[in-house]
Design a protein around this motif. Structure first.
Motif, PDB file in Angstrom:
ATOM      1  N   ALA A   1       0.843  -1.208   0.000  1.00 49.01           N
ATOM      2  CA  ALA A   1       0.000   0.000   0.000  1.00 49.01           C
ATOM      3  C   ALA A   1       0.878   1.258   0.000  1.00 49.01           C
ATOM      4  O   ALA A   1       0.513   2.276  -0.573  1.00 49.01           O
ATOM      5  CB  ALA A   1      -0.928  -0.015   1.205  1.00 49.01           C
ATOM      6  N   HIS A   2       2.022   1.193   0.677  1.00 50.33           N
ATOM      7  CA  HIS A   2       3.030   2.256   0.560  1.00 50.33           C
ATOM      8  C   HIS A   2       4.094   1.720  -0.398  1.00 50.33           C
ATOM      9  O   HIS A   2       5.041   1.065   0.029  1.00 50.33           O
ATOM     10  CB  HIS A   2       3.665   2.578   1.917  1.00 50.33           C
ATOM     11  N   PRO A   3       3.924   1.984  -1.667  1.00 50.58           N
ATOM     12  CA  PRO A   3       4.752   1.288  -2.667  1.00 50.58           C
ATOM     13  C   PRO A   3       6.239   1.626  -2.580  1.00 50.58           C
ATOM     14  O   PRO A   3       6.607   2.720  -2.156  1.00 50.58           O
ATOM     15  CB  PRO A   3       4.179   1.775  -3.996  1.00 50.58           C
ATOM     16  N   LEU A   4       7.061   0.684  -2.993  1.00 52.61           N
ATOM     17  CA  LEU A   4       8.503   0.885  -3.092  1.00 52.61           C
ATOM     18  C   LEU A   4       8.808   1.722  -4.333  1.00 52.61           C
ATOM     19  O   LEU A   4       8.022   1.743  -5.283  1.00 52.61           O
ATOM     20  CB  LEU A   4       9.203  -0.468  -3.242  1.00 52.61           C
ATOM     21  N   PRO A   5       9.951   2.390  -4.330  1.00 54.36           N
ATOM     22  CA  PRO A   5      10.360   3.075  -5.562  1.00 54.36           C
ATOM     23  C   PRO A   5      10.557   2.042  -6.658  1.00 54.36           C
ATOM     24  O   PRO A   5      10.996   0.919  -6.390  1.00 54.36           O
ATOM     25  CB  PRO A   5      11.692   3.732  -5.196  1.00 54.36           C
ATOM     26  N   SER A   6      10.181   2.405  -7.864  1.00 53.36           N
ATOM     27  CA  SER A   6      10.327   1.458  -8.964  1.00 53.36           C
ATOM     28  C   SER A   6      10.542   2.224 -10.266  1.00 53.36           C
ATOM     29  O   SER A   6      10.947   3.390 -10.246  1.00 53.36           O
ATOM     30  CB  SER A   6       9.086   0.570  -9.046  1.00 53.36           C
ATOM     31  N   VAL A   7      10.213   1.561 -11.375  1.00 51.64           N
ATOM     32  CA  VAL A   7      10.477   2.128 -12.705  1.00 51.64           C
ATOM     33  C   VAL A   7       9.243   1.901 -13.569  1.00 51.64           C
ATOM     34  O   VAL A   7       8.559   0.886 -13.428  1.00 51.64           O
ATOM     35  CB  VAL A   7      11.742   1.469 -13.316  1.00 51.64           C
ATOM     36  N   ASP A   8       8.965   2.859 -14.445  1.00 46.79           N
ATOM     37  CA  ASP A   8       7.834   2.716 -15.364  1.00 46.79           C
ATOM     38  C   ASP A   8       8.275   1.886 -16.572  1.00 46.79           C
ATOM     39  O   ASP A   8       9.302   2.162 -17.186  1.00 46.79           O
ATOM     40  CB  ASP A   8       7.371   4.107 -15.809  1.00 46.79           C
ATOM     41  N   LEU A   9       7.480   0.867 -16.872  1.00 47.03           N
ATOM     42  CA  LEU A   9       7.810  -0.047 -17.973  1.00 47.03           C
ATOM     43  C   LEU A   9       7.920   0.697 -19.298  1.00 47.03           C
ATOM     44  O   LEU A   9       8.762   0.376 -20.144  1.00 47.03           O
ATOM     45  CB  LEU A   9       6.706  -1.123 -18.075  1.00 47.03           C
ATOM     46  N   ALA A  10       7.085   1.734 -19.493  1.00 47.92           N
ATOM     47  CA  ALA A  10       7.041   2.436 -20.777  1.00 47.92           C
ATOM     48  C   ALA A  10       8.210   3.402 -20.951  1.00 47.92           C
ATOM     49  O   ALA A  10       8.773   3.513 -22.044  1.00 47.92           O
ATOM     50  CB  ALA A  10       5.720   3.193 -20.902  1.00 47.92           C
TER      51      ALA A  10
END
Ligand code: EPS
Length: 390
Positions: free
Chosen positions: A316-325
């Motif tokens: 619910a408190h998301p981790l930092p990540s990357v956008d696939l697009a």
């Protein structure tokens, strides 16, 4: 191998889950009620999310059974997704006019990244719908059928929670299985059960999740299932594969497992008792550190499988990540999720062990009818005692 086989199909928010089971003998009593109990057990447990309030999983038998008994033909099952009505456009089978918003913010720890790249998708929904643990409802239904078969021979399955979020359950010498089913986290230790609930309560407001450890126990399996002669016939190896194939499962141990590595051999290996101490069973050990399987073969002792379940990756408190697009930094995708699935994971673990044992059972005692299997099993029991005692 491959005597009892199954396939499942279906997406988490699609119309439902389809299962086809092959290999059951004809004449086995089987009804939808036999599957219902385990489906309800899988839906329970403290820490589940909103989805379980929507679903009331029911497996409909669509083929392979007539007048309450299996026909020896494939058994087909169907579980409807009640949530489907909320997803008819997003998950439509046919192309839709509307612009459907794509999921592109990858969740670390899920199949999102490797799945999307592997299958060439620009929408992570195409991955997460099938990678979702919703599919474990199908496995539990198939496992319940495997259990129904093995129950005919006195085999019984149980599971309990060993740990959640770092809180460990003390394991009594004799487990009260009714108390386990009554515990909100399916733990055998009432004090630990409360502390586990507290660990889940602590993680929830922080938007976090917790994992843990489960144990599956099977009684009534005779000496002689599996084999030492080839790697892929070893019963423990087959159970290990089945267990680690469950969503979020990261490890498996048998009996004393990894704890045995710190002890000397003399403290690990289970002394074989003389016949005057067998208590009506053919062969007994003084202890069961081996967990019921030696040399890839069942020994007749209780089968004890422990497994590690990671905290589920949808936060619910998301981790930092990357956008696939775009490849740019974003926060991971969040829709809704569970805080803890460990209590349910034990039920799924039972199902997978039951599936492997049904397969190994049919390999050793298999026939076209339940009567054939009974006869082969009865014969086997006459071969177990030492020669002079038969
Ligand atoms: C699950 C259904 C899912 C999740 C959970 C298990 O439903 P939804 O995604 O609609 O909330 O609750 O799935 C996961 C843990 C996962 O990793 O996907 C179920 O039926 O058990």
């Amino acid at each position: 191998m491959g005597q009892f086989r199954f396939l499942t199909a279906g997406e988490s928010h699609g119309k439902g889950l389809t299962m086809v089971i092959e290999g059951l003998p004809a004449g086995l009593p089987l009804s939808e009620a036999d599957i219902a109990t385990d489906l309800a057990r899988r839906q329970g447990g403290y820490g589940r999310g909103g989805r379980m309030k929507i679903e009331k999983d029911h497996a409909e038998i669509k083929g392979g059974v007539r007048h309450g008994k299996t026909l020896g033909s494939p058994v087909a099952l169907w579980i409807e997704n009640r949530d489907w009505v909320n997803w008819t456009e997003k998950m439509a089978i046919d192309p839709v006019e509307a612009e459907i918003e794509r999921v592109t913010r990858l969740r670390p720890g899920h199949a999102d990244l490797p799945g999307a790249i592997k299958y060439g998708f620009d929408d992570v929904r195409n991955v997460l719908e099938r990678a979702s643990a919703r599919e474990t409802a199908a496995r539990v239904a198939v496992g319940a059928v495997a259990k129904r078969f093995l129950e005919e021979f006195g085999v019984a399955f149980h599971s309990h929670t060993l740990a959640i979020g770092g809180v460990r359950s003390r394991v009594p010498a004799l487990i009260d299985w009714e108390a386990v089913e009554d515990s909100p986290v399916r733990a055998a230790d009432a004090e630990a059960s409360e502390a586990m609930v507290a660990a889940i309560n602590a993680a929830k407001p922080e938007g976090d999740t917790v994992g843990g450890e489960i144990e599956v126990r099977v009684s009534g399996v005779p000496l002689g299932l599996g084999s030492y002669v080839h790697w892929d016939r070893k019963l423990d190896g087959r159970i290990a594969q089945a267990i680690v194939s469950i969503n979020a499962f990261k490890g498996v141990q048998f009996g004393v497992g990894f704890d045995g590595t710190n002890l000397r051999g003399s403290k690990v290996h289970d002394v074989i008792l003389p016949s005057d101490r067998w208590d009506g069973h053919p062969w007994r050990h003084a202890t069961n550190n081996h967990g019921g399987i030696e040399g890839g073969i069942s020994t007749g002792e209780e089968i004890v499988v422990r497994a590690a379940v990671k905290p589920i990756p949808t936060l619910a408190h998301p981790l930092p990540s990357v956008d696939l697009a775009t490849g740019e930094e974003v926060l991971a995708h969040y829709e809704r999720s569970d805080v803890c699935v460990v209590p349910a994971a034990g039920v799924v673990g039972e199902a997978m062990v039951a599936i492997i044992l049904a397969d190994a059972w049919l390999e050793k005692f298999g026939g076209d009818t339940l009567g054939d299997v009974r006869a082969a099993f009865a014969h086997h029991l006459t071969t177990l005692a030492p020669l002079n005692l038969r």
